[in-house]
Scaffold this active site. Structure first.
Site, PDB file in Angstrom:
ATOM      1  N   GLY A  10      23.739 -27.538  30.289  1.00 11.59           N
ATOM      2  CA  GLY A  10      23.798 -26.340  31.850  1.00 11.59           C
ATOM      3  C   GLY A  10      23.677 -25.142  30.866  1.00 11.59           C
ATOM      4  O   GLY A  10      24.018 -24.146  30.011  1.00 11.59           O
ATOM      5  N   TYR A 142      26.891 -27.641  48.882  1.00 18.62           N
ATOM      6  CA  TYR A 142      27.771 -27.475  46.972  1.00 18.62           C
ATOM      7  C   TYR A 142      28.857 -26.799  46.687  1.00 18.62           C
ATOM      8  O   TYR A 142      30.140 -27.455  46.821  1.00 18.62           O
ATOM      9  CB  TYR A 142      26.416 -26.223  47.251  1.00 18.62           C
ATOM     10  CG  TYR A 142      27.586 -25.574  44.904  1.00 18.62           C
ATOM     11  CD1 TYR A 142      27.430 -26.374  44.320  1.00 18.62           C
ATOM     12  CD2 TYR A 142      27.718 -24.668  44.905  1.00 18.62           C
ATOM     13  CE1 TYR A 142      27.900 -26.168  43.349  1.00 18.62           C
ATOM     14  CE2 TYR A 142      28.338 -24.259  44.213  1.00 18.62           C
ATOM     15  CZ  TYR A 142      27.661 -24.903  42.736  1.00 18.62           C
ATOM     16  OH  TYR A 142      28.296 -23.758  41.750  1.00 18.62           O
TER      17      TYR A 142
HETATM   18  N1  LIG Z   1      26.188 -20.323  37.225  1.00 17.48           N
HETATM   19  C1  LIG Z   1      26.884 -19.999  37.597  1.00 17.48           C
HETATM   20  O1  LIG Z   1      26.554 -18.880  38.777  1.00 17.48           O
HETATM   21  C2  LIG Z   1      28.123 -21.063  38.433  1.00 17.48           C
HETATM   22  C3  LIG Z   1      28.978 -20.042  39.613  1.00 17.48           C
HETATM   23  C4  LIG Z   1      29.774 -20.730  39.905  1.00 17.48           C
HETATM   24  C5  LIG Z   1      29.628 -21.805  39.423  1.00 17.48           C
HETATM   25  N2  LIG Z   1      29.069 -22.583  38.459  1.00 17.48           N
HETATM   26  C6  LIG Z   1      30.000 -23.839  37.804  1.00 17.48           C
HETATM   27  O2  LIG Z   1      30.332 -24.072  36.406  1.00 17.48           O
HETATM   28  C7  LIG Z   1      29.407 -25.606  36.595  1.00 17.48           C
HETATM   29  C8  LIG Z   1      28.072 -25.767  34.849  1.00 17.48           C
HETATM   30  O3  LIG Z   1      27.319 -24.543  35.751  1.00 17.48           O
HETATM   31  P1  LIG Z   1      26.122 -24.292  35.241  1.00 17.48           P
HETATM   32  O4  LIG Z   1      25.645 -22.591  35.472  1.00 17.48           O
HETATM   33  O5  LIG Z   1      25.969 -24.122  33.766  1.00 17.48           O
HETATM   34  O6  LIG Z   1      25.339 -24.989  36.016  1.00 17.48           O
HETATM   35  P2  LIG Z   1      24.109 -25.695  35.277  1.00 17.48           P
HETATM   36  O7  LIG Z   1      22.791 -26.641  36.393  1.00 17.48           O
HETATM   37  O8  LIG Z   1      22.613 -25.098  34.771  1.00 17.48           O
HETATM   38  O9  LIG Z   1      24.411 -27.077  34.529  1.00 17.48           O
HETATM   39  C9  LIG Z   1      24.801 -28.172  34.812  1.00 17.48           C
HETATM   40  C10 LIG Z   1      24.660 -29.605  34.547  1.00 17.48           C
HETATM   41  O10 LIG Z   1      25.417 -31.341  35.079  1.00 17.48           O
HETATM   42  C11 LIG Z   1      23.941 -32.262  34.327  1.00 17.48           C
HETATM   43  N3  LIG Z   1      24.240 -33.119  35.413  1.00 17.48           N
HETATM   44  C12 LIG Z   1      23.440 -33.393  36.548  1.00 17.48           C
HETATM   45  N4  LIG Z   1      23.735 -34.260  37.094  1.00 17.48           N
HETATM   46  C13 LIG Z   1      24.773 -34.917  35.896  1.00 17.48           C
HETATM   47  C14 LIG Z   1      25.675 -36.437  36.715  1.00 17.48           C
HETATM   48  N5  LIG Z   1      24.702 -37.276  37.345  1.00 17.48           N
HETATM   49  N6  LIG Z   1      26.131 -36.387  35.251  1.00 17.48           N
HETATM   50  C15 LIG Z   1      26.231 -35.558  33.766  1.00 17.48           C
HETATM   51  N7  LIG Z   1      25.487 -34.380  34.386  1.00 17.48           N
HETATM   52  C16 LIG Z   1      24.744 -33.961  35.033  1.00 17.48           C
HETATM   53  C17 LIG Z   1      23.079 -31.296  34.482  1.00 17.48           C
HETATM   54  O11 LIG Z   1      21.750 -31.837  33.189  1.00 17.48           O
HETATM   55  C18 LIG Z   1      23.055 -29.338  34.297  1.00 17.48           C
HETATM   56  O12 LIG Z   1      23.248 -29.530  32.327  1.00 17.48           O
HETATM   57  C19 LIG Z   1      29.027 -26.381  37.227  1.00 17.48           C
HETATM   58  O13 LIG Z   1      30.137 -27.451  38.150  1.00 17.48           O
HETATM   59  C20 LIG Z   1      28.808 -25.259  38.384  1.00 17.48           C
HETATM   60  O14 LIG Z   1      28.935 -25.621  39.435  1.00 17.48           O
HETATM   61  C21 LIG Z   1      28.701 -22.149  38.517  1.00 17.48           C
END
Ligand SMILES: NC(=O)c1ccc[n+]([C@@H]2O[C@H](COP(=O)([O-])OP(=O)(O)OC[C@H]3O[C@@H](n4cnc5c(N)ncnc54)[C@H](O)[C@@H]3O)[C@@H](O)[C@H]2O)c1
Length: 324
Positions: A10, A142
């Site tokens: 991600g 979420y």
């Molecule tokens: N990007 C932000 O602004 C932000 C802010 C706060 C918290 N976060 C947290 O950081 C973490 C990563 O965020 P991100 O921005 O890279 O999100 P993203 O959506 O870009 O990536 C998440 C990844 O999880 C994978 N995924 C989904 N379902 C899955 C499953 N069943 N098994 C395994 N993998 C699975 C997806 O394929 C994706 O590649 C998350 O936990 C998110 O909640 C992100």
């Protein structure tokens, strides 16, 4: 050092892998897992990609038992806007998936589990800036699952089963495709500003939420993964950088992309989510306990990000999104 990531494909995963490779004296052995299969651009030395669905308990246990990671970064999640469209999948991935990762970490004797929480754990009506320890009444599925993940991390740590740490991220901005979060408008001011000279944001001009540039975000994860436990008063910490209004981001983009036109047409669901979040985070405890400090402010991010976005678009990288 053996490091395993979930959800590594991600927005955060790839930048985190590069940060981990950059800062380690001896090259770590990294297993990067995700639901989706990696593409050629993901392949690099010291990193092995493997498909893992974290909702699959047996598969999660098996990969942990096989690789025996020292550190796990648990990134897999369904983000806020996507979660409101599909709460069932959000619950399965964020809630059951986190439980599976905790149990697999316990069984494989993982030394430290790093959890990625979010400002979405907060609800409306909190102090500005919002400190770590306030009532958590999230407005989205979420947020509900992130609160639960935080509490489970705390519980497993207190029981001595898994040493969990983590951060509550603001909206993260980087030159890569975001995963369906409500803060995506900020990145698309840059992407569409460069690409089309214009962007219609899905929020009001006065929307203000905490944001952070990705190099600071991945550094926060790496730093808390290394923080000595005896210095930590909490498991999960607020980390903050800057909190601009949407029209202040637009003004910063306009400095680097002269003539850009940003307009505002609020979309009710995502505007509602944004209005439920804090306007700014108080990260005093992270600063005191493990020396956290952001390096990028809004204009610093703009100066670094705009050339990167130009370069990606010139290479034909897909930075499409869902609200056009
Ligand atoms: N990007 C932000 O602004 C932000 C802010 C706060 C918290 N976060 C947290 O950081 C973490 C990563 O965020 P991100 O921005 O890279 O999100 P993203 O959506 O870009 O990536 C998440 C990844 O999880 C994978 N995924 C989904 N379902 C899955 C499953 N069943 N098994 C395994 N993998 C699975 C997806 O394929 C994706 O590649 C998350 O936990 C998110 O909640 C992100």
């Amino acid at each position: 050092m053996r490091i395993l990531l979930t959800g590594a494909g991600g927005q955060i995963g790839r930048d985190l892998i590069n940060e981990l490779l950059r800062r380690s004296k001896e090259p770590p052995s990294i297993v990067a897992t995700d639901l989706r299969t990696p593409d050629a651009a993901d392949e690099q030395e010291h990193v092995r990609w493997s498909r893992l669905d974290v909702t699959n308990e047996a598969a999660t246990r098996a990969i942990f038992a096989d690789f025996k990671p020292d550190i796990v970064f648990h990134l897999a999640a369904i983000l806020s806007a996507r979660g409101e469209k599909d709460p069932v999948t959000a619950y399965a991935v964020n809630q059951t998936g986190t439980w599976n990762v905790l149990e697999a970490s316990y069984a494989a004797r993982v030394k430290r589990l790093v959890f990625t929480s979010s400002i979405a754990v907060y609800g409306p009506g909190l102090p500005d800036p919002t400190p770590d320890a306030v009532p958590l009444q999230p407005a989205t599925i979420y947020g509900v699952t992130k609160v639960s993940g935080e509490l489970l991390c705390d519980y497993y740590t207190r029981r001595g089963w898994v040493d969990c740490v983590g951060v509550r991220f603001p909206g993260l901005i980087s030159a890569s495709l975001p995963g369906g979060g409500s803060s995506d408008y900020a990145l698309f001011m840059y992407v569409d500003g460069v690409r089309y000279g214009a962007y219609e944001a899905f929020c009001r001009a006065d929307t203000r939420i905490p944001l952070m540039y990705m190099p600071d975000g991945v550094r926060a994860l790496a730093e808390i993964s290394e923080a000595p436990r005896h210095k930590l008063r909490r498991c999960i910490y607020n980390v903050a950088a800057f909190s601009p209004r949407a029209d202040e981001i637009a003004a910063s983009v306009a400095r680097a992309v002269p003539g850009v036109r940003i307009t505002y047409v609020p979309e009710p669901v995502r505007q509602g989510i944004l209005d439920s979040w804090p306007k700014a985070l108080d990260d005093t405890m992270a600063r005191e306990d493990w020396g956290w400090k952001a390096r990028y402010d809004l204009d610093g991010m703009t100066d670094d990000l705009v050339p990167r976005v130009r370069e990606l678009l010139a290479r034909g990288v897909d930075l499409s999104h869902s609200n056009r």
